[in-house]
Each structure stands twice: as structure tokens, then as C-alpha cells.
Enzyme design. Sequence first.
Site, mmCIF file in Angstrom:
data_model
loop_
_atom_site.group_PDB
_atom_site.id
_atom_site.type_symbol
_atom_site.label_atom_id
_atom_site.label_comp_id
_atom_site.label_asym_id
_atom_site.label_seq_id
_atom_site.Cartn_x
_atom_site.Cartn_y
_atom_site.Cartn_z
ATOM 1 N N ASP A 1 0.867 -1.185 0.000
ATOM 2 C CA ASP A 1 0.000 0.000 0.000
ATOM 3 C C ASP A 1 0.894 1.223 0.000
ATOM 4 O OD1 ASP A 1 -2.951 -0.827 0.586
ATOM 5 O OD2 ASP A 1 -1.800 -1.987 2.029
ATOM 6 N N ARG B 1 4.621 3.159 2.795
ATOM 7 C CA ARG B 1 5.447 2.061 3.302
ATOM 8 C C ARG B 1 6.928 2.362 3.046
ATOM 9 N NH1 ARG B 1 1.063 1.599 5.612
ATOM 10 N NH2 ARG B 1 -0.505 0.094 4.936
ATOM 11 N N HIS C 1 -11.718 1.970 -2.427
ATOM 12 C CA HIS C 1 -12.188 0.707 -1.877
ATOM 13 C C HIS C 1 -13.612 0.518 -2.409
ATOM 14 C CE1 HIS C 1 -9.281 2.529 0.941
ATOM 15 N NE2 HIS C 1 -8.905 1.287 1.238
ATOM 16 N N HIS D 1 -11.328 -1.492 9.667
ATOM 17 C CA HIS D 1 -10.332 -2.298 10.377
ATOM 18 C C HIS D 1 -10.902 -2.858 11.673
ATOM 19 C CE1 HIS D 1 -7.532 -0.027 7.772
ATOM 20 N NE2 HIS D 1 -6.751 -1.074 7.895
ATOM 21 N N ASP E 1 -9.994 -6.249 0.205
ATOM 22 C CA ASP E 1 -9.263 -5.589 1.272
ATOM 23 C C ASP E 1 -8.881 -6.687 2.270
ATOM 24 O OD1 ASP E 1 -8.056 -3.583 2.709
ATOM 25 O OD2 ASP E 1 -9.848 -2.369 2.948
#
Length: 483
Positions: A71, A79, A172, A184, A256
Site C-alpha cells: 500500500d 510504506r 475501496h 479495520h 481488502d
Amino acid sequence: MPADPHLDRLANATLLVPFESYDAPRWVLEGLADGMAGVCLFHNNIADPEQVARLNSHLAEAAEAPLISLDEEGGDVTRIGQRSGSGYPGNAALGAVDDADLTRAVHRSLGAQLRELGFSLDLAPSADVNTVAENPGIGTRSFGADAALVARHTAAAVTGLQEGGVAACAKHFPGHGATRQDSHVELPVVEAGRELLFERELRPFRAAVEAGVQSILTAHIRLPELGLTGPATLAPSVVSGLLRTDLGFEGTVITDAIEMEGVSARIGMPEAAVQALIAGCDLLCLGRFVYADQVAAIREAVTAAVAQGRLGGERLEEAAARTARLRSWTAGRPASASAEGVGLDSARRAVRVDGDLGALNDPVVVEIDAPAGIAAGEVPWGLSPWFAGTRRLNPASARPQEVLEAARGRDLVVVVRDAHRHADTRALVAELCRQRPELVVVEMGLPVWRPQCRAHISTYGAGRVNGQSAAEVLGAPAAASVG
């Protein structure tokens, strides 16, 4: 049931797995050799450019064109910039500039950098229309709240990433921007009927499809007005209906993370994986903390579902074929040249100053701490690289009088991040502004809340280049390189 090597290999072809360390463990290398689709790297896999390039080279040798993904959105979700902040400004800043050519150039440079490091798939861009300012999961990851703006920048970002040499993944689907919860930790709700969904949420995804996006990632959201009682990721009416039939997408559908509470809290990861494949998803992104034993359990659940007749063998073969086409697309694709300085230039163009800033007298800079979003994780942010002595304050315990006393005789700059989402931050800043109305506020999130102050600076993101751009506007005495 005796093992079926062919079926195991088909199940492997649906898996995008994480692992624990800076080096690829044996179970990952053996899994890639046995047909596993690829890997997804996170902060715990990336130390520096040299290390990750070696790691990715090692992974690429384990199979023919495995998907090596991450990501990397730029801005807050990075990242490769985990240690010092991103060298790219993020979507909200690009949306504020609203120059689609610039968005394309930024993402072309980002894609080229990722390809140079050995990545082949970037799980970006976010195509969400952020219509709820308090949205805890999207925010600055979105290009904005206007569907037409988000659509043109999504198309530009997809084109740029793929010109840079990596497959893009619009996310998404069918849109996470109108939520007030984070998937999450729970199952968010989007209150939108079919007409509004097509007019708003789906518009950027249609633009991505028309731009030739190679993959689309699903959202763990609930759409009660479409009759959904569970997550969209597990709904055939969303994946096979809205995405495949209505939008005509023929590429790879990626879930996801299956470890997220929004999809697997009630039924567990193995069952969520099976239901996602039944719904029409092709590639299972497992998440960050799903390792060898759990991967094996998911694989076994998939093969058992085929044996039981719940998951058709043809559906599994279709998913494996789509993933194979994605891998083939990435194979041998050269990287274009990254553009030196495009990230900082675009961040500079995004900065907005409201009020009379003027020259500052040896400013005292204080940062009001804000919790990191789960998607972003802990990434450095703020102005401390450019202003020595910058202090980070806890808004719940900071004393306004102590802050004001420390800045006696000097200008005061207060740095916040998404202040509109944090009542204690607003209370602290409002009191500081009441007593020192000539102070300057720098907002490094979305500039929704505007206190009464001398000048208000908006960066539309907390990446390193966003911070440098604000520091330059403030006349920072110290130069700091952009990592």
C-alpha cells in the site's frame, strides 16, 4: 480427504500473503514456488531501499512473475517512506491543486520508484469520495468530496502508476468515503441507494475502469439500501453485479485485508476467504499479521469448499486465471524514470494560507499530537526537521499557560492534524488563540475546522514534503532533506 495438488495450486493462486521480517521465510518462498500469487509488504518488511530491493529480487526468483505488492499511496499512507515520511504529498493535496496532469506525473514518478525497488503491484489509488469529513478511515487519502474531481484524479493516478511500471489498484469498491466507522475494527455503513451510488461512489471507479486499471480492491462496508446485511466484499450483487456487470470490469478483483474486523470478526478468516471467492473476488489480500499456519487454514478452507460444492471449481479456475493475467501484465514491464522533485513541487502547490502571515520572529513551534490512523500506522510528521526545539504535546494534558509562557516575546506556531476530529485538540488550540490571537495554526490534515487566529496554513496531508512546504512558507531557518 486426500490432498489434490492441482486444487491446492489453484487455491494458492488466490493468496496474497504477508510475512514477518526483512527476509523472506521458507514458507513464503516454497508457497510462491507452489503457485501462491504473491506477497504484500508492510513496514516490518522494509528497512531501506537497498534492503527491500534485495528482498524483492529474492522473491521474484521464487516463481515466474509473482505479485510483489504494497500500500503506497504517498502522503499519510506510505510504506517506503515509513521512517522519514513520504516524498509525495498524497491525494488530498493533489485534489486541492486540481491539476490532473500533475497527479499523473506524481503517480508516474511513484510507480517508477516502486518498480525500481522491485514492486509490481501498488494497492492504490484510493478512489473514495470523502463526503464525511469525520471519516476515520479515508480523510486525506481521498482526492476530495466532489465525485467529478475524484474521478478525473483517480483516472490520472491509475494512468501514471501504470506508466511508471506497476499495476494500479483502485480502492475501496464500491466506495468507503461516506462512512463514519473504520472497517479495520467494525463494519461501516454507507447510506446510499443505487441512484446515489452510481452518481457519487461509483463515478471514480468507472473512470478507473475506463483508464485501464488492472485491479480493483473491495471495501468491507454495508449498504443497507441495496439489501446488504453483510460486507460488500462478500456480496455477489456487488462484486459480480455492480463491478463486473454494471461497470464492465474484466481485471482482477482483490479483497481488502481478510484479517480486518469488518469482514471476518463474525465468521473468521477462512470462511470470509471462501465467501469472498464465491462472491466473485479473485485475489485474497490477507492483511499484515496472517502467517504460515493461518495461511494454511485459509487454503484448506478454500479446497474444502470446492470439495463440498459450495465453491465451484470453475469459479476458482476463473479467479486463478485472472490473477495469472495480472502477473503476466507485470512481467518484464520496465520502469520509467522517476521525476526528481515532483513530489515536493506538488506539495508546495497545495499549500494554502488564509490570513496575514507576514514575517515571524524566531517562532516557537508546538505540535498537538494526534493518533495515527490504522491504515497509515506510525509515520513521522510535523515540522521538527525544520524547526529545532519543536515540542509535541498531548492535548489532553497540555497546559495553555505553559505553552504561552514558553513563547513569551516570540511568535507561536501551533501544528495540528485533523483537528476537526479531536475535541481536546480544538479546545486547546481555541484557548491558545483566545489568549494569543496573533499565533499561526498549521493544519496537516483536512482543513475542516478553522480557529480564530492570525493565519491558518493548510497542507492537505502530513507527508514529509507537506511538512517541508509548510516550513518554507513559515520561513524555516533549517533545511532538511526529503527522504
